[in-house]
Design a protein around this motif. Structure first.
Motif, PDB file in Angstrom:
ATOM      1  N   SER A   1     -13.252  15.576  18.708  1.00 23.88           N
ATOM      2  CA  SER A   1     -14.812  14.989  18.661  1.00 23.88           C
ATOM      3  C   SER A   1     -14.658  13.612  19.506  1.00 23.88           C
ATOM      4  CB  SER A   1     -15.282  14.738  17.085  1.00 23.88           C
ATOM      5  OG  SER A   1     -16.702  14.496  16.983  1.00 23.88           O
ATOM      6  N   VAL A   2     -15.799  12.737  19.106  1.00 25.71           N
ATOM      7  CA  VAL A   2     -15.916  11.325  20.046  1.00 25.71           C
ATOM      8  C   VAL A   2     -16.475  10.589  18.835  1.00 25.71           C
ATOM      9  CG1 VAL A   2     -16.327  12.348  22.283  1.00 25.71           C
ATOM     10  CG2 VAL A   2     -18.136  12.177  20.612  1.00 25.71           C
ATOM     11  N   PRO A   3     -16.176   9.343  18.893  1.00 25.15           N
ATOM     12  CA  PRO A   3     -16.618   8.282  17.871  1.00 25.15           C
ATOM     13  C   PRO A   3     -17.846   8.157  17.624  1.00 25.15           C
ATOM     14  CG  PRO A   3     -14.958   7.397  19.369  1.00 25.15           C
ATOM     15  CD  PRO A   3     -15.206   8.525  19.901  1.00 25.15           C
ATOM     16  N   ARG A   4     -18.888   8.588  18.651  1.00 22.46           N
ATOM     17  CA  ARG A   4     -20.251   8.352  18.187  1.00 22.46           C
ATOM     18  C   ARG A   4     -20.568   9.408  17.115  1.00 22.46           C
ATOM     19  NH1 ARG A   4     -24.920   6.254  20.138  1.00 22.46           N
ATOM     20  NH2 ARG A   4     -23.594   5.541  21.903  1.00 22.46           N
ATOM     21  N   VAL A   5     -19.938  10.662  17.152  1.00 26.03           N
ATOM     22  CA  VAL A   5     -20.172  11.718  16.115  1.00 26.03           C
ATOM     23  C   VAL A   5     -19.808  11.339  14.651  1.00 26.03           C
ATOM     24  CG1 VAL A   5     -19.811  14.029  15.486  1.00 26.03           C
ATOM     25  CG2 VAL A   5     -20.711  13.375  17.899  1.00 26.03           C
ATOM     26  N   LEU A   6     -18.347  10.883  14.623  1.00 28.47           N
ATOM     27  CA  LEU A   6     -17.560  10.569  13.708  1.00 28.47           C
ATOM     28  C   LEU A   6     -18.149   9.332  13.053  1.00 28.47           C
ATOM     29  CD1 LEU A   6     -13.893  11.261  14.955  1.00 28.47           C
ATOM     30  CD2 LEU A   6     -15.487  12.815  13.599  1.00 28.47           C
ATOM     31  N   ASN A   7     -18.401   8.338  13.758  1.00 29.19           N
ATOM     32  CA  ASN A   7     -19.059   7.116  13.290  1.00 29.19           C
ATOM     33  C   ASN A   7     -20.446   7.432  12.439  1.00 29.19           C
ATOM     34  OD1 ASN A   7     -17.297   5.309  14.045  1.00 29.19           O
ATOM     35  ND2 ASN A   7     -18.442   4.781  15.965  1.00 29.19           N
ATOM     36  N   ARG A   8     -21.155   8.269  12.814  1.00 33.88           N
ATOM     37  CA  ARG A   8     -22.495   8.915  12.228  1.00 33.88           C
ATOM     38  C   ARG A   8     -22.082   9.353  10.947  1.00 33.88           C
ATOM     39  NH1 ARG A   8     -26.838   8.744  15.793  1.00 33.88           N
ATOM     40  NH2 ARG A   8     -26.599   6.679  16.880  1.00 33.88           N
ATOM     41  N   ILE A   9     -21.005  10.279  10.822  1.00 31.90           N
ATOM     42  CA  ILE A   9     -20.795  11.017   9.674  1.00 31.90           C
ATOM     43  C   ILE A   9     -20.078   9.961   8.646  1.00 31.90           C
ATOM     44  CG2 ILE A   9     -18.782  12.334   8.573  1.00 31.90           C
ATOM     45  CD1 ILE A   9     -18.931  13.985  11.248  1.00 31.90           C
ATOM     46  N   TYR A  10     -19.416   8.877   8.980  1.00 34.63           N
ATOM     47  CA  TYR A  10     -18.960   7.688   8.225  1.00 34.63           C
ATOM     48  C   TYR A  10     -20.227   7.137   7.657  1.00 34.63           C
ATOM     49  CZ  TYR A  10     -17.157   3.196   7.177  1.00 34.63           C
ATOM     50  OH  TYR A  10     -16.806   1.791   6.846  1.00 34.63           O
ATOM     51  N   GLN A  11     -21.078   6.617   8.762  1.00 36.00           N
ATOM     52  CA  GLN A  11     -22.169   5.746   8.320  1.00 36.00           C
ATOM     53  C   GLN A  11     -22.980   6.587   7.167  1.00 36.00           C
ATOM     54  OE1 GLN A  11     -23.934   5.080  12.365  1.00 36.00           O
ATOM     55  NE2 GLN A  11     -22.194   3.695  12.730  1.00 36.00           N
ATOM     56  N   ALA A  12     -23.243   7.698   7.394  1.00 37.20           N
ATOM     57  CA  ALA A  12     -24.073   8.435   6.344  1.00 37.20           C
ATOM     58  C   ALA A  12     -23.486   8.617   4.902  1.00 37.20           C
ATOM     59  CB  ALA A  12     -24.137   9.986   6.909  1.00 37.20           C
ATOM     60  N   ALA A  13     -22.239   8.629   4.954  1.00 38.57           N
ATOM     61  CA  ALA A  13     -21.428   8.846   3.906  1.00 38.57           C
ATOM     62  C   ALA A  13     -21.421   7.460   2.815  1.00 38.57           C
ATOM     63  CB  ALA A  13     -19.901   9.259   4.274  1.00 38.57           C
ATOM     64  N   MET A  14     -21.496   6.457   3.983  1.00 38.96           N
ATOM     65  CA  MET A  14     -21.510   5.060   3.280  1.00 38.96           C
ATOM     66  C   MET A  14     -22.809   4.739   2.749  1.00 38.96           C
ATOM     67  SD  MET A  14     -18.341   3.382   3.493  1.00 38.96           S
ATOM     68  CE  MET A  14     -17.781   5.062   3.198  1.00 38.96           C
ATOM     69  N   VAL A  15     -23.867   5.483   3.062  1.00 42.16           N
ATOM     70  CA  VAL A  15     -25.219   5.079   2.266  1.00 42.16           C
ATOM     71  C   VAL A  15     -24.905   5.646   0.765  1.00 42.16           C
ATOM     72  CG1 VAL A  15     -27.523   6.071   2.096  1.00 42.16           C
ATOM     73  CG2 VAL A  15     -26.325   5.654   4.277  1.00 42.16           C
ATOM     74  N   ALA A  16     -24.070   6.706   0.593  1.00 43.35           N
ATOM     75  CA  ALA A  16     -24.000   6.964  -0.757  1.00 43.35           C
ATOM     76  C   ALA A  16     -23.276   5.828  -1.732  1.00 43.35           C
ATOM     77  CB  ALA A  16     -22.980   8.194  -0.993  1.00 43.35           C
ATOM     78  N   GLY A  17     -22.356   5.023  -0.933  1.00 41.09           N
ATOM     79  CA  GLY A  17     -21.545   3.993  -1.616  1.00 41.09           C
ATOM     80  C   GLY A  17     -22.429   2.888  -2.166  1.00 41.09           C
ATOM     81  N   SER A  18     -23.595   2.921  -1.328  1.00 39.07           N
ATOM     82  CA  SER A  18     -24.589   1.718  -1.532  1.00 39.07           C
ATOM     83  C   SER A  18     -25.803   1.991  -2.694  1.00 39.07           C
ATOM     84  CB  SER A  18     -25.107   1.244  -0.321  1.00 39.07           C
ATOM     85  OG  SER A  18     -26.080   2.022   0.323  1.00 39.07           O
ATOM     86  N   ALA A  19     -25.561   3.322  -3.132  1.00 37.99           N
ATOM     87  CA  ALA A  19     -26.794   4.028  -3.937  1.00 37.99           C
ATOM     88  C   ALA A  19     -26.478   3.245  -5.420  1.00 37.99           C
ATOM     89  CB  ALA A  19     -26.386   5.390  -4.209  1.00 37.99           C
ATOM     90  N   PRO A  20     -27.673   2.905  -5.864  1.00 38.92           N
ATOM     91  CA  PRO A  20     -27.616   2.501  -7.423  1.00 38.92           C
ATOM     92  C   PRO A  20     -27.184   3.297  -8.267  1.00 38.92           C
ATOM     93  CG  PRO A  20     -30.032   2.953  -6.613  1.00 38.92           C
ATOM     94  CD  PRO A  20     -29.048   3.240  -5.488  1.00 38.92           C
ATOM     95  N   GLY A  21     -26.843   2.692  -9.700  1.00 39.10           N
ATOM     96  CA  GLY A  21     -26.464   3.342 -10.798  1.00 39.10           C
ATOM     97  C   GLY A  21     -25.147   4.245 -10.681  1.00 39.10           C
ATOM     98  N   LEU A  22     -24.881   5.369 -11.330  1.00 35.44           N
ATOM     99  CA  LEU A  22     -23.835   6.002 -11.495  1.00 35.44           C
ATOM    100  C   LEU A  22     -23.397   6.584 -10.461  1.00 35.44           C
ATOM    101  CD1 LEU A  22     -21.749   6.932 -13.535  1.00 35.44           C
ATOM    102  CD2 LEU A  22     -23.170   8.967 -14.257  1.00 35.44           C
ATOM    103  N   LYS A  23     -24.268   7.351  -9.554  1.00 35.80           N
ATOM    104  CA  LYS A  23     -23.876   8.110  -8.300  1.00 35.80           C
ATOM    105  C   LYS A  23     -23.079   7.335  -7.396  1.00 35.80           C
ATOM    106  CE  LYS A  23     -25.871  10.652  -4.630  1.00 35.80           C
ATOM    107  NZ  LYS A  23     -26.934  11.289  -4.161  1.00 35.80           N
ATOM    108  N   GLY A  24     -23.672   5.791  -7.119  1.00 32.79           N
ATOM    109  CA  GLY A  24     -22.868   4.875  -6.163  1.00 32.79           C
ATOM    110  C   GLY A  24     -21.712   4.411  -6.760  1.00 32.79           C
ATOM    111  N   ALA A  25     -21.655   4.108  -8.109  1.00 26.07           N
ATOM    112  CA  ALA A  25     -20.278   4.060  -8.890  1.00 26.07           C
ATOM    113  C   ALA A  25     -19.486   4.817  -8.713  1.00 26.07           C
ATOM    114  CB  ALA A  25     -20.748   3.529 -10.069  1.00 26.07           C
ATOM    115  N   ILE A  26     -19.389   6.197  -8.962  1.00 26.59           N
ATOM    116  CA  ILE A  26     -18.620   7.119  -8.855  1.00 26.59           C
ATOM    117  C   ILE A  26     -18.120   7.265  -7.323  1.00 26.59           C
ATOM    118  CG2 ILE A  26     -18.481   9.643  -8.691  1.00 26.59           C
ATOM    119  CD1 ILE A  26     -20.342   9.716 -11.119  1.00 26.59           C
TER     120      ILE A  26
END
Length: 715
Positions: A351-376
């Motif tokens: 792959s190329v960084p543009r695609v992989l960075n988008r996967i990373y960025q999308a996943a990081m949204v979960a990390g900023s979610a409030p409550g139990l989901k983000g904490a897990i």
């Protein structure tokens, strides 16, 4: 016939000794020669080694004759556009028949004098590595690029890729067709009219072969036009039918036989044709199979969407072919790439960084979610990263099942190996991908960064160094030499890099071995500047070797300029350093030798830039709102905030005079069409400067910012 699957790491690998020095090779002004200490040194004479491209194909054929080889998703509807929810496949045996039929026809045309006349039997290919079926509901149209090349390999012809990304006008401007004396070009239907139009300027061209079926009326018009210019037009299926009726025996390949001329895109607008032999490409493939991260009991399934005209994708494909694997092609629509992956379920995803960075960025949204989901998610991320960095392990029974299988499902849930190429990718993203997909992640980029995981270029078959699987301390290095090359570092006195430096030797990285080319085609001047009399390829990159025998790219010999105070700066190195920041989509660093500091043009990633701008202006900004983003790109506070982020990134590894002090932010990307990018996506420096001359001159007119203003911008 021997079988060639991945060759696992030996038991009890000593990661503290990954390179070994060849006794008696140390000389003044250079290090000793380094070779791989884990697998040893190999060449084309090593027993069991692959030696030709035809041997690679026939090895895979012997392993998987009745299994799938080339696949695509059929087009179900053209309006609206819709593709099937499954892949349609051609088997190895079916493709074998097609390569012999097509090769017989091509060879016959060269034999009777219809084609040829140059010093090499060259054949042009102008196509994306596309399945063809996204234009036509026709299974025979699948993967023409691959079938053409395999036919050429079997009948002693030389393939010449005409980059699909060059654009229509660029092909006419480049000397490639004339320089390589190409008399026949295989092209997709959308390029045929362009080739006919160009034919008065390419007098050797005698035949255009359409890889697609053409509407009979359209073909009649094109053929009539082409005939007036002395050029014929045929369809690929016609040649296959002729070859089927008039079969010819394949021509046994030899390792020193030219297989391809790969024209590097040339940042000076003058492409250089690297001569790639069967042996070179076979050695590069063989070398990658040592420590290959796809397990031996897994049949390699590759999702192909990167250009086959580039060495990175070609070697990736050859590794899968040598294993008897299969290649599924994307629909041709980047927006459907993840959908393609979820249907194909590949285990190998170059792959190329543009695609992989988008996967990373999308996943990081979960990390900023409030409550139990983000904490897990944050707990899972922390636990797996800690485990990776302390033990090298990238799996976790609990967190993989609860959290990361959802991310793995984005690419089909079956990934065993991820590679990244064409541009830098940050170490943070690489580590995240390792723990998210529980697989090895190797950077195969041809644009070098301080955190590269693998190092190579067209001239060495994309093979020079690579980090070893399981080496948990390899961050920041490009690993030891691969088994088919040896490496030495040569002093660069003007930059104060020497083989006697402490604690580690430093110098220009030079490599030699079976995967390294010997010359550029009909280009003695550039050959002598690149390959010395002892066969060493001078890469133009500065490296150091650490205590474990791993190399680290630290600078560039090329594109060096001197600032007014006398300091030398390597512009590409600085660009690569800044490019590791997700905010950067593209960057062009410029220095005027009459000035004491550097300036840059930044094309930001829209998603990251929108988030930054939202924080600065205190209101939501959508990445899809192009007009607002253009306005904010001129906002002083937003520009200063972006510069502050870049400065933080630069201060991690750059010296003060290497830091960019002023920036111009643009949402107009550098691109191939306006000639500011090469087909391999490198900046053409002269053209990039001309595009932004007024803006760069205006930045220098402002004068160098004071240290106080720079500190304030970071607050």
């Amino acid at each position: 016939m021997s079988t060639h699957r991945s060759i696992p790491l030996p038991e009890n690998v000593d990661y503290k000794k990954q390179s070994e020095q060849v006794p008696g090779t140390k000389r003044p002004g250079q290090t000793a020669h380094y070779r791989n200490a884990i697998f040893g040194f190999h060449d084309l004479n090593t027993p069991g080694s692959l030696t030709t491209l035809t041997e690679i194909f026939e090895t895979g054929l012997g392993l998987s004759r009745d299994l799938s080889l080339l696949g695509h998703r059929p087009l179900v509807s053209a309006n609206p556009v819709k593709y099937a929810d499954h892949y349609v496949w051609q088997t190895w045996a079916e493709v074998d028949v097609r390569r012999h039929n097509l090769g017989s026809a091509i060879h016959a045309l060269f034999q009777d004098g219809t084609l040829g006349g140059g010093d090499l039997p060259t054949v042009g290919i102008w196509s994306q590595n596309r399945p063809g079926a996204y234009l036509l509901m026709h299974v025979r149209a699948v993967s023409q690029w691959q079938i053409v090349e395999w036919a050429l390999n079997a009948y002693a012809k030389v393939g010449v890729s005409l980059y699909d990304t060059l654009g229509r006008d660029s092909v006419g401007k480049t000397p490639i067709i004339n320089h390589a004396h190409i008399t026949v070009v295989f092209a997709t239907a959308n390029h045929i009219a362009d080739l006919v139009k160009l034919s008065p300027r390419i007098p050797h061209l005698k035949l255009i072969v359409s890889m697609d079926e053409i509407d009979p009326e359209v073909k009649k018009v094109l053929s009539t036009w082409a005939e007036t210019l002395g050029v014929g037009i045929r369809e690929m299926c016609e040649l296959e039918a002729f070859g089927e009726a008039h079969p010819l025996d394949p021509i046994p390949a030899k390792s020193d036989q030219v297989a391809s001329i790969c024209y590097t895109s040339g940042t000076t607008n003058m492409p250089k044709g690297a001569i790639l032999t069967h042996g070179l490409l076979a050695a590069a493939t063989q070398s990658n199979l040592y420590g290959y991260a796809i397990p031996p009991d897994v049949r390699g399934v590759l999702l192909s969407y990167l250009p086959l005209a580039h060495i990175y994708e070609r070697i990736n494909g050859l590794c899968v072919i040598a294993m008897g694997g299969c290649i599924g092609f994307f629909t041709g629509d980047p927006l459907r790439l993840l959908e393609d992956a979820q249907i194909l379920r590949p285990n190998f995803f170059p792959s190329v960084p543009r695609v992989l960075n988008r996967i990373y960025q999308a996943a990081m949204v979960a990390g900023s979610a409030p409550g139990l989901k983000g904490a897990i998610f944050r707990r899972a991320l922390e636990a797996k990263l800690h485990r990776l960095r302390t033990t090298g392990e990238n799996t976790h029974a609990l967190w993989d099942r609860l959290v990361f299988r959802k991310i793995q499902a984005l690419l089909g849930g079956n990934i065993k190996l991820l590679t990244s190429g064409s541009a830098p990718i940050s170490a943070e993203v690489v580590d995240f991908l390792k723990i998210a997909f529980s697989c090895d992640v190797l950077e195969g980029t041809l644009v070098l960064t301080p955190i590269s995981r693998r190092y190579g270029m067209t001239e060495n078959g994309a093979v020079a160094t690579r980090c070893m699987p399981g080496d948990s301390t390899s961050g920041g290095t490009v690993g030891p030499p691969q088994p088919v090359v040896e490496i030495k570092l040569v002093d660069v006195p003007t930059m104060h890099y020497t083989s006697e430096d402490k604690p580690f030797p430093r110098g220009e990285l030079c490599c030699r071995g079976a995967s390294c080319f010997v010359s550029y085609y009909k280009d003695e001047k550039n050959t002598k500047e690149t390959v010395d009399d002892e066969g060493w390829l001078h890469t133009g990159d500065v490296a150091e070797v650490d205590a474990y025998g791993r190399f680290r790219i630290i600078d560039r010999v090329k594109n060096i300029m001197k600032l007014s105070q006398g300091e030398y700066v390597a512009l590409e190195k600085i660009e690569n350093t800044y490019s590791t920041n997700p905010l950067i989509g593209q960057i062009f660093v410029y220095g005027d030798s009459l000035q004491s500091y550097l300036v840059a043009v930044i094309v930001p990633d829209p998603i990251q830039f929108a988030a930054l701008a939202s924080r600065v202006v205190g209101r939501p900004v959508s990445p899809e709102d192009a007009e607002s983003l253009r306005t904010l790109a001129r906002d002083r506070d937003v520009v200063q905030a972006l510069l502050a982020e870049l400065t933080k990134e630069g201060e991690k590894s750059l010296k003060g005079f290497e830091l960019v002090k002023r920036i111009h932010v643009s949402l107009d990307p550098f691109n191939v069409e306006d000639n500011t990018l090469t087909p391999t996506l490198k900046i053409r420096r002269k053209d990039a400067y001309n595009k932004y001359k007024a803006e760069l001159d205006a930045l220098y007119a402002l004068g160098e910012p004071s240290a106080a203003s720079l500190r304030a911008s970071k607050l």
